[in-house]
Design a protein around this motif. Structure first.
Motif, PDB file in Angstrom:
ATOM      1  N   ILE A 278      32.343  46.501  34.599  1.00 21.13           N
ATOM      2  CA  ILE A 278      31.055  45.739  34.525  1.00 21.13           C
ATOM      3  C   ILE A 278      31.334  44.096  34.779  1.00 21.13           C
ATOM      4  O   ILE A 278      30.698  43.621  35.174  1.00 21.13           O
ATOM      5  CB  ILE A 278      30.362  45.874  33.091  1.00 21.13           C
ATOM      6  CG1 ILE A 278      29.084  45.382  33.017  1.00 21.13           C
ATOM      7  CG2 ILE A 278      31.323  45.315  31.776  1.00 21.13           C
ATOM      8  CD1 ILE A 278      28.238  45.672  31.684  1.00 21.13           C
ATOM      9  N   ASN A 279      32.967  43.921  34.370  1.00 19.62           N
ATOM     10  CA  ASN A 279      33.126  42.590  34.666  1.00 19.62           C
ATOM     11  C   ASN A 279      33.771  42.250  36.217  1.00 19.62           C
ATOM     12  O   ASN A 279      33.931  41.042  36.634  1.00 19.62           O
ATOM     13  CB  ASN A 279      34.167  42.316  33.955  1.00 19.62           C
ATOM     14  CG  ASN A 279      33.825  42.246  32.377  1.00 19.62           C
ATOM     15  OD1 ASN A 279      32.670  41.802  32.022  1.00 19.62           O
ATOM     16  ND2 ASN A 279      34.662  42.254  31.463  1.00 19.62           N
ATOM     17  N   SER A 280      34.107  43.358  36.879  1.00 20.51           N
ATOM     18  CA  SER A 280      34.484  43.378  38.256  1.00 20.51           C
ATOM     19  C   SER A 280      33.313  43.181  39.199  1.00 20.51           C
ATOM     20  O   SER A 280      33.731  42.851  40.577  1.00 20.51           O
ATOM     21  CB  SER A 280      35.705  44.460  38.454  1.00 20.51           C
ATOM     22  OG  SER A 280      35.005  45.589  38.801  1.00 20.51           O
ATOM     23  N   LYS A 281      32.189  43.542  38.998  1.00 17.65           N
ATOM     24  CA  LYS A 281      31.198  43.602  39.893  1.00 17.65           C
ATOM     25  C   LYS A 281      30.765  42.234  40.680  1.00 17.65           C
ATOM     26  O   LYS A 281      30.808  41.339  40.027  1.00 17.65           O
ATOM     27  CB  LYS A 281      29.687  44.230  39.335  1.00 17.65           C
ATOM     28  CG  LYS A 281      28.660  44.130  40.203  1.00 17.65           C
ATOM     29  CD  LYS A 281      27.417  44.500  39.489  1.00 17.65           C
ATOM     30  CE  LYS A 281      26.231  44.645  40.421  1.00 17.65           C
ATOM     31  NZ  LYS A 281      25.817  43.258  41.323  1.00 17.65           N
ATOM     32  N   GLY A 282      30.823  42.263  41.742  1.00 17.66           N
ATOM     33  CA  GLY A 282      30.650  41.019  42.728  1.00 17.66           C
ATOM     34  C   GLY A 282      31.851  40.322  42.805  1.00 17.66           C
ATOM     35  O   GLY A 282      31.832  39.137  43.693  1.00 17.66           O
ATOM     36  N   LYS A 283      33.096  40.579  42.417  1.00 19.63           N
ATOM     37  CA  LYS A 283      34.386  40.028  42.583  1.00 19.63           C
ATOM     38  C   LYS A 283      35.129  40.528  43.816  1.00 19.63           C
ATOM     39  O   LYS A 283      34.927  41.822  44.127  1.00 19.63           O
ATOM     40  CB  LYS A 283      35.206  39.949  41.401  1.00 19.63           C
ATOM     41  CG  LYS A 283      34.389  39.043  40.247  1.00 19.63           C
ATOM     42  CD  LYS A 283      35.136  39.067  38.969  1.00 19.63           C
ATOM     43  CE  LYS A 283      34.506  37.958  38.048  1.00 19.63           C
ATOM     44  NZ  LYS A 283      33.407  38.548  37.481  1.00 19.63           N
ATOM     45  N   ASP A 284      36.187  39.819  44.328  1.00 17.54           N
ATOM     46  CA  ASP A 284      36.796  40.454  45.573  1.00 17.54           C
ATOM     47  C   ASP A 284      38.499  40.775  45.165  1.00 17.54           C
ATOM     48  O   ASP A 284      39.022  41.285  45.942  1.00 17.54           O
ATOM     49  CB  ASP A 284      36.906  39.391  46.683  1.00 17.54           C
ATOM     50  CG  ASP A 284      35.691  39.083  47.322  1.00 17.54           C
ATOM     51  OD1 ASP A 284      34.918  40.342  47.505  1.00 17.54           O
ATOM     52  OD2 ASP A 284      35.399  38.117  47.920  1.00 17.54           O
ATOM     53  N   GLU A 285      38.815  40.412  44.049  1.00 15.38           N
ATOM     54  CA  GLU A 285      39.885  40.767  43.479  1.00 15.38           C
ATOM     55  C   GLU A 285      40.199  42.278  42.716  1.00 15.38           C
ATOM     56  O   GLU A 285      39.067  42.995  42.490  1.00 15.38           O
ATOM     57  CB  GLU A 285      40.297  39.801  42.119  1.00 15.38           C
ATOM     58  CG  GLU A 285      40.422  38.204  42.723  1.00 15.38           C
ATOM     59  CD  GLU A 285      39.224  37.549  42.739  1.00 15.38           C
ATOM     60  OE1 GLU A 285      39.150  36.628  43.175  1.00 15.38           O
ATOM     61  OE2 GLU A 285      38.082  38.217  42.000  1.00 15.38           O
ATOM     62  N   ARG A 311      32.846  45.592  47.351  1.00 13.72           N
ATOM     63  CA  ARG A 311      33.539  44.444  48.107  1.00 13.72           C
ATOM     64  C   ARG A 311      34.785  44.837  48.432  1.00 13.72           C
ATOM     65  O   ARG A 311      35.100  45.179  49.550  1.00 13.72           O
ATOM     66  CB  ARG A 311      33.144  43.407  47.047  1.00 13.72           C
ATOM     67  CG  ARG A 311      31.769  42.884  46.958  1.00 13.72           C
ATOM     68  CD  ARG A 311      31.536  41.562  46.017  1.00 13.72           C
ATOM     69  NE  ARG A 311      32.244  40.643  46.709  1.00 13.72           N
ATOM     70  CZ  ARG A 311      31.660  39.378  47.317  1.00 13.72           C
ATOM     71  NH1 ARG A 311      30.189  39.266  47.313  1.00 13.72           N
ATOM     72  NH2 ARG A 311      32.323  38.561  47.642  1.00 13.72           N
ATOM     73  N   LYS A 312      35.970  44.579  47.497  1.00 12.91           N
ATOM     74  CA  LYS A 312      37.196  44.774  48.029  1.00 12.91           C
ATOM     75  C   LYS A 312      37.294  46.333  48.379  1.00 12.91           C
ATOM     76  O   LYS A 312      38.348  46.485  49.383  1.00 12.91           O
ATOM     77  CB  LYS A 312      38.158  44.315  46.672  1.00 12.91           C
ATOM     78  CG  LYS A 312      39.566  44.627  47.135  1.00 12.91           C
ATOM     79  CD  LYS A 312      39.991  44.040  48.221  1.00 12.91           C
ATOM     80  CE  LYS A 312      41.265  44.213  48.796  1.00 12.91           C
ATOM     81  NZ  LYS A 312      41.878  43.758  49.959  1.00 12.91           N
ATOM     82  N   GLY A 313      36.657  47.462  47.989  1.00  8.80           N
ATOM     83  CA  GLY A 313      36.997  48.542  48.371  1.00  8.80           C
ATOM     84  C   GLY A 313      36.262  48.952  49.790  1.00  8.80           C
ATOM     85  O   GLY A 313      36.336  49.943  50.339  1.00  8.80           O
TER      86      GLY A 313
END
Length: 328
Positions: A278-285, A311-313
């Motif tokens: 839930i916290n990684s959504k929208g992030k590239d790391e 995104r990252k995937g």
């Protein structure tokens, strides 16, 4: 700054639309942007930097125009047919499907892990599987320092990994409607079944993680995987169990991983801090936590690895590969 002619193949899909978002966010130097999709989506209007662009139908003549780089996310069959056509006309293809990943002539790239391999391309570069990408980001530095003997992956993969159809199945399932994309209901359920089953009992998704990890890290590393679809909209989580050939210090391992660009350590269990989808959504790391020794073997460790799979995937990793190309 030089600007480039870019094509997006599969522009109306979930990853294709994220390409547009990430290209704008990263201020990629674009001269002309061409959007392509199947005949079903041709004619649709997509917006990029305030400009409305018409999606054109992908065909054998689509790459006759001057295109430098084509970002493909339209499925394996489309990639197999049109990537060689594009490459034959001088276009560098970065492909998100599994069509070319295990081809010895095609580099499989995660920019934080093996950027140097990008220059081995012959017109086509492959983007790895989403779960493989996030997993190998922390593994590369650990393999270099401690030499990985064996990896056990257990994945918890979001429905967006199946595109819009997977999201629809979860949303419909929460309303009590039957599944259309998955073989069983995904709402309130976990499916140990991603892609088709192979003769060896693995699913194709599991075999992808095994084969791709070996290609990116070392062919002699031992890898096994169990891949599970879970009722989460966005971001994949992976439990990674690693056995090393060399002894390690847990504090040093944390420091090793913290030195990797694009990787963030979130590991303060006393305060309930660890990576969550839930916290990684929208992030590239890529986020890593629950770092702890596996006391069942002589030199083992457990990691919990989380990243936004679209995104990252997929989209961000593809565009990072394009950035490697234009740096040179």
């Amino acid at each position: 700054m030089k600007k480039y002619n870019i094509a997006i193949v599969g522009a109306t899909g979930l990853v294709g639309q994220t390409f547009l978002q990430v290209l704008e966010e990263r201020d990629f130097p674009i001269k002309n942007l061409y959007l392509m999709a199947s005949s079903r989506s041709a004619g649709k209007i997509l917006n990029y930097r305030g400009q409305d662009l018409v999606v054109e139908e992908l065909n054998e003549n689509s790459f006759d125009k001057n295109i430098d780089i084509a970002l493909f996310s339209a499925g394996g069959d489309t990639s197999k047919k049109f990537s060689p056509i594009a490459a034959s006309k001088g276009v560098i293809v970065i492909d998100n499907s599994s069509a070319f990943r295990m081809d010895d002539e095609v580099p499989l790239i995660v920019p934080e892990v093996n950027p140097e391999a990008v220059w081995n391309h012959k017109g086509i570069i492959a983007n790895p599987n989403c779960s493989t990408i996030q997993s190998v980001v922390p593994l590369k530095v650990l393999d270099e320092k401690y030499k990985i003997k064996r990896i056990v992956y257990s994945t918890y993969q979001a429905v967006s990994g199946s595109g819009l159809a997977g999201i629809k199945d979860l949303e419909n399932g929460l309303k009590g409607l039957p599944a259309e994309n998955y073989p069983h209901q995904i709402a309130g359920n976990c499916l140990p079944h991603i892609d088709v089953f192979l003769d060896n009992g693995n699913t194709k998704e599991e075999q992808k993680m095994i084969d791709e990890t070996k290609k990116i890290l070392r062919k002699d590393v031992r890898v096994t995987a169990t891949c599970v679809r879970v009722p989460v909209l966005h971001s994949h989580s992976v439990s990674v169990n690693i056995e090393f050939e060399k002894e390690f210090d847990i504090k040093q391992v944390r420091e090793d991983m913290a030195s990797v660009k694009g990787l963030i350590i979130q590991d303060d269990v006393k305060n309930n801090i660890y990576p969550m989808a839930i916290n990684s959504k929208g992030k590239d790391e890529v986020f890593v936590g629950r770092i702890r020794r596996d006391e069942s073997v002589e030199s083992g460790i457990n990691l919990w690895v989380v990243a936004d799979n679209i995104r990252k995937g997929a989209a961000t990793n593809t565009i990072q590969i394009a950035e490697l190309l234009i740096e040179k």
